[in-house]
Design a protein around this motif. Sequence first.
Motif, PDB file in Angstrom:
ATOM      1  N   ILE A  43     -29.110  22.657  -9.640  1.00 22.65           N
ATOM      2  CA  ILE A  43     -30.278  23.333  -9.072  1.00 22.65           C
ATOM      3  C   ILE A  43     -29.980  23.574  -7.607  1.00 22.65           C
ATOM      4  O   ILE A  43     -29.623  22.641  -6.879  1.00 22.65           O
ATOM      5  CB  ILE A  43     -31.552  22.475  -9.217  1.00 22.65           C
ATOM      6  CG1 ILE A  43     -31.858  22.257 -10.689  1.00 22.65           C
ATOM      7  CG2 ILE A  43     -32.726  23.147  -8.504  1.00 22.65           C
ATOM      8  CD1 ILE A  43     -33.025  21.316 -10.937  1.00 22.65           C
ATOM      9  N   CYS A  45     -31.036  24.804  -3.640  1.00 24.20           N
ATOM     10  CA  CYS A  45     -32.121  24.344  -2.767  1.00 24.20           C
ATOM     11  C   CYS A  45     -33.372  25.199  -2.880  1.00 24.20           C
ATOM     12  O   CYS A  45     -34.432  24.810  -2.398  1.00 24.20           O
ATOM     13  CB  CYS A  45     -31.650  24.278  -1.316  1.00 24.20           C
ATOM     14  SG  CYS A  45     -31.091  25.858  -0.662  1.00 24.20           S
ATOM     15  N   GLY A  47     -34.547  25.926  -5.900  1.00 20.59           N
ATOM     16  CA  GLY A  47     -35.125  25.545  -7.176  1.00 20.59           C
ATOM     17  C   GLY A  47     -34.600  26.329  -8.371  1.00 20.59           C
ATOM     18  O   GLY A  47     -35.086  26.150  -9.482  1.00 20.59           O
ATOM     19  N   THR A  48     -33.589  27.175  -8.177  1.00 22.56           N
ATOM     20  CA  THR A  48     -33.026  27.952  -9.273  1.00 22.56           C
ATOM     21  C   THR A  48     -31.953  27.141  -9.986  1.00 22.56           C
ATOM     22  O   THR A  48     -31.051  26.600  -9.342  1.00 22.56           O
ATOM     23  CB  THR A  48     -32.403  29.268  -8.751  1.00 22.56           C
ATOM     24  OG1 THR A  48     -33.422  30.014  -8.078  1.00 22.56           O
ATOM     25  CG2 THR A  48     -31.816  30.097  -9.874  1.00 22.56           C
TER      26      THR A  48
END
Length: 156
Positions: A43, A45, A47-48
């Motif tokens: 992930i 930074c 949030g993907t």
Amino acid sequence: MKLSQVKNILKTVEAVNFNLPDGTTVPEHFHVTEVGLITKTFIDCGGTVRKENVINFQLWDANDFEHRLKPQKLLNIIELSEKILGIEDFQIEVEYQAQTIGKYDLGFNGNDFVLLNKQTACLAQDQCGIPTEKPKVRLSEMNNEPSCCTPGGSCC
């Protein structure tokens, strides 16, 4: 460099040599001790969730100074890895022991393979508030309001 490019180069060269970023050469008696598929799921930074596949070559040199890896032998190792591990045409990452294990990208200079320094980067710069470029400010357009930090001001 992708695996298909490495395979095409190996069909045209007489020797397999690797140059390090500082210009020195990996000793010619090196071994390719691993050809592997590395899958990294992470992930960023922002949030993907991301997934990255690379093919890993691990280079190692020992005290067997008469060892020389020929292009066809490396091609055979690669083809076996493709068959057994299901390796596809991914980017190559090379590991080589220096003071610690170094990870490198791979290039080719027309004669030798070249280990290229890898760089880290933020994959979600639009989420981190990092400007894409440094904002340009004209000093003549800056606010000329008096500062409280002048002689006789009350800031100190």
